[in-house]
Design a protein around this motif. Structure first.
Motif, PDB file in Angstrom:
ATOM      1  N   ALA A 362       3.895  -1.273  17.753  1.00 45.26           N
ATOM      2  CA  ALA A 362       3.015  -1.299  16.586  1.00 45.26           C
ATOM      3  C   ALA A 362       1.890  -0.291  16.776  1.00 45.26           C
ATOM      4  O   ALA A 362       1.121  -0.376  17.729  1.00 45.26           O
ATOM      5  CB  ALA A 362       2.447  -2.693  16.384  1.00 45.26           C
ATOM      6  N   ASN A 365      -0.704  -0.434  11.497  1.00 42.69           N
ATOM      7  CA  ASN A 365       0.160  -1.322  10.713  1.00 42.69           C
ATOM      8  C   ASN A 365       1.591  -0.792  10.605  1.00 42.69           C
ATOM      9  O   ASN A 365       2.387  -1.301   9.821  1.00 42.69           O
ATOM     10  CB  ASN A 365      -0.419  -1.525   9.312  1.00 42.69           C
ATOM     11  CG  ASN A 365      -1.724  -2.288   9.351  1.00 42.69           C
ATOM     12  OD1 ASN A 365      -1.894  -3.199  10.167  1.00 42.69           O
ATOM     13  ND2 ASN A 365      -2.659  -1.908   8.487  1.00 42.69           N
ATOM     14  N   GLU A 366       1.897   0.230  11.407  1.00 40.39           N
ATOM     15  CA  GLU A 366       3.223   0.840  11.352  1.00 40.39           C
ATOM     16  C   GLU A 366       3.983   0.580  12.659  1.00 40.39           C
ATOM     17  O   GLU A 366       3.388   0.351  13.711  1.00 40.39           O
ATOM     18  CB  GLU A 366       3.109   2.356  11.127  1.00 40.39           C
ATOM     19  CG  GLU A 366       2.352   2.757   9.866  1.00 40.39           C
ATOM     20  CD  GLU A 366       3.086   2.357   8.603  1.00 40.39           C
ATOM     21  OE1 GLU A 366       4.338   2.339   8.644  1.00 40.39           O
ATOM     22  OE2 GLU A 366       2.416   2.075   7.589  1.00 40.39           O
ATOM     23  N   GLU A 368       6.457   2.341  15.280  1.00 37.82           N
ATOM     24  CA  GLU A 368       6.928   3.656  15.707  1.00 37.82           C
ATOM     25  C   GLU A 368       7.719   3.534  17.010  1.00 37.82           C
ATOM     26  O   GLU A 368       7.517   2.591  17.787  1.00 37.82           O
ATOM     27  CB  GLU A 368       5.751   4.616  15.915  1.00 37.82           C
ATOM     28  CG  GLU A 368       4.959   4.918  14.641  1.00 37.82           C
ATOM     29  CD  GLU A 368       3.891   5.971  14.880  1.00 37.82           C
ATOM     30  OE1 GLU A 368       3.966   6.664  15.931  1.00 37.82           O
ATOM     31  OE2 GLU A 368       2.981   6.103  14.041  1.00 37.82           O
TER      32      GLU A 368
END
Length: 410
Positions: A362, A365-366, A368
Motif C-alpha cells: 500500500a 491509498n494505492e 503498487e
C-alpha cells in the motif's frame, strides 16, 4: 636435518588438523616453501619449511589432530624427486597388501597415490574420498576448472563402484544401514561453529525483531550510479555498502547495539568494525570491515571483495576475523525470504538481510508492486530493550528507503 613443527597459531588456539600435505616423502622442498596446510577452528594456515632439502618422513596423516609445538615432518639434506611419493596411509596400505599376497604391490599403490596427488581437490574433498575409499583421479568434477569438491566425491560415492574396498568404518556403516545413509565426520571448523552457536543460544537472551524495506530508491540509485562508480573506483557498487553505511549510522544512534557484556559490565564500543558473514566450503566465516565509519562506499565494497576472496581461497588470517562489534549476514544470496540469525560471539546484535521480492504494498491509498526485503535484527535482550531494537531496525529501513540521507547520517 630439519623438523617441521606446528607453529604458534593464536593465543586461543592450541591444536589443528592436517588438512593437506603439499609435499610427500622424497619431494624436494625449498627454504620458505609451503609443506603442509593446517585447518584450525577459524582459518587454514600453510606451514613453511625453514630449510631446503628432501622430505624424508611425515609423522602425521591428513585428518590427524596435531598440537602446537608438535613435530609433524622431517626434512633431510640432499635433493629428491618433485613427484610425490605415497602418503603414510597409502604406504601402510601397500605394505599390508604385500604381506597378505606375498607379491610386490607397492608400485601400484604408489602410482594410484601419485594420480590422486596430481588431482586438484579441496582438503575436505580429499578427506572424504579417503574415508570412502575413492580414488580422486576417477572422479569427474562439476567445476569447469577441474577442482574436485565434496559434492563431487559424495555424488561419485553414491554410484556403484567395484574397485577399492572401503575403510573399516565405512564398511561397517554400509553393513548397518545398507547404503541408505552416508556418515561424514565434521571438520574442525564445523565442530567449532556448532559449539559456538549452541553456546550463544544457551548463554544469551536472544530475540529477533523484523521489518521490511522498500528497495525501490536504493535500487534506482545503484542503477544510475553503478557504471560511473565502476569507472571511477574499479569496483562494483553492490548493496552491502549501503547496508553497512546504514548500520553504522543506526549504531551511532543506538550505541547499546554496538556493545558487549563483560561480567556485570556493559562495554559500549566506540568503533565500528562490521563483520560480513561469508559462506565458504568449510562453513560460515565472518571477516571484519575495520573502521567502517571512516570508509566511503568504494572502500567498503573493495574491502568486502578482498575479504570474500580470501575467505573462498582459505587465506583469511586470524586478524581478519577478530574484534568485530556488529555483524551483517545476507541469506538473500541463497534465496532466503526470512530467517532469525544467531548472534556472533560476544556481540549483542546481528542484522539479517534477505532476498528482494516484488510484492504488492500500500502506497498511500494505492496498491503498487514494489521490490521488498525482509530484514531481521537478532539481539541480546539482556542489553537491548525493545525500544532500541525496533528503533535501530527502523533507522536502517528509513536510510535505505532514502539512500541520499546516508551521505549525511553515516
Amino acid at each position: 636435518m630439519a623438523e617441521i613443527i606446528v607453529p604458534e597459531l593464536a593465543e586461543s588456539i592450541t591444536e589443528g588438523t592436517i588438512a593437506q600435505w603439499l609435499k610427500q616423502p622424497g619431494d624436494t622442498v625449498e627454504k620458505g616453501e609451503f609443506i603442509v596446510e593446517l585447518e584450525t577452528d577459524k582459518v587454514n594456515v600453510e606451514v613453511i619449511s625453514e630449510e631446503a632439502g628432501v622430505v624424508s618422513e611425515l609423522l602425521a596423516a591428513e585428518g590427524d589432530t596435531v598440537q602446537v609445538g608438535q613435530v609433524i615432518a622431517v626434512v633431510g639434506a640432499g635433493s629428491g624427486s618433485t613427484a610425490s611419493a605415497p602418503a603414510p596411509a597409502a604406504q601402510s596400505e601397500a605394505k599390508e597388501e604385500v604381506k597378505a599376497t606375498e607379491a610386490p604391490k607397492a608400485p601400484v599403490a604408489e602410482e594410484t597415490t601419485n594420480e590422486q596427488d596430481r588431482t586438484i581437490a579441496s582438503p575436505a574433498a580429499r578427506k572424504l574420498a579417503r574415508e570412502k575409499g575413492i580414488n580422486l583421479s576417477e572422479i569427474s568434477p562439476v567445476d569447469p576448472m577441474g577442482r574436485v569438491r565434496v559434492q563431487d566425491v559424495s555424488a561419485h560415492g553414491s554410484a556403484p563402484t567395484t574397485t577399492k574396498a572401503a575403510p573399516a568404518s565405512a564398511a561397517s556403516a554400509t553393513k548397518e544401514d545398507d547404503g541408505r545413509t552416508t556418515r561424514e565426520k565434521m571438520s574442525r571448523r564445523r565442530q567449532t561453529i556448532a559449539s559456538r552457536l549452541l553456546e550463544v543460544r544457551q548463554n544469551t537472551a536472544m530475540l529477533t525483531t523484523f521489518n521490511e524495506i522498500d528497495m525501490t530508491n536504493v535500487m534506482a540509485l545503484r542503477s544510475r550510479k553503478k557504471d560511473k562508480f565502476f569507472e571511477d573506483h574499479d569496483v562494483r557498487l553492490g548493496f552491502m555498502s549501503f547496508f553497512t553505511k546504514a548500520v553504522v549510522a543506526a549504531l551511532k544512534k543506538y550505541p547499546y547495539v554496538n556493545s558487549q557484556i563483560d561480567g556485570t559490565d556493559i562495554v559500549k564500543n566506540n568503533f565500528y568494525d562490521i563483520g560480513i558473514a561469508v559462506s565458504t566450503e568449510g562453513g560460515l566465516v565472518v571477516p571484519i570491515v575495520r573502521d567502517a565509519d571512516r570508509k566511503n562506499f568504494s572502500e567498503i565494497e573493495a574491502n568486502i571483495g578482498e575479504l570474500a576472496k580470501k575467505a573462498r581461497d582459505n587465506k583469511l588470517a586470524l586478524s581478519d576475523m577478530s574484534g568485530g562489534s556488529f555483524t551483517i549476514t545476507n541469506g538473500g544470496v541463497f534465496g532466503s525470504l526470512m530467517s532469525t540469525p544467531i548472534l556472533n560471539g560476544t556481540q549483542v546484535g546481528i542484522l539479517g538481510m534477505h532476498t528482494i521480492q516484488k510484492r504488492p504494498v500500500a502506497i498511500g491509498n494505492e496498491i503498487e508492486i514494489r521490490p521488498m526485503m525482509y530484514v531481521a535484527l537478532s539481539y541480546d535482550h539482556r542489553v537491548i530493550d525493545g525500544k532500541d531494537s525496533v528503533g535501530f531496525l527502523k533507522t536502517v529501513k528509513e536510510l535505505l528507503e532514502n539512500p541520499e540521507d546516508l551521505l549525511l547520517e553515516s
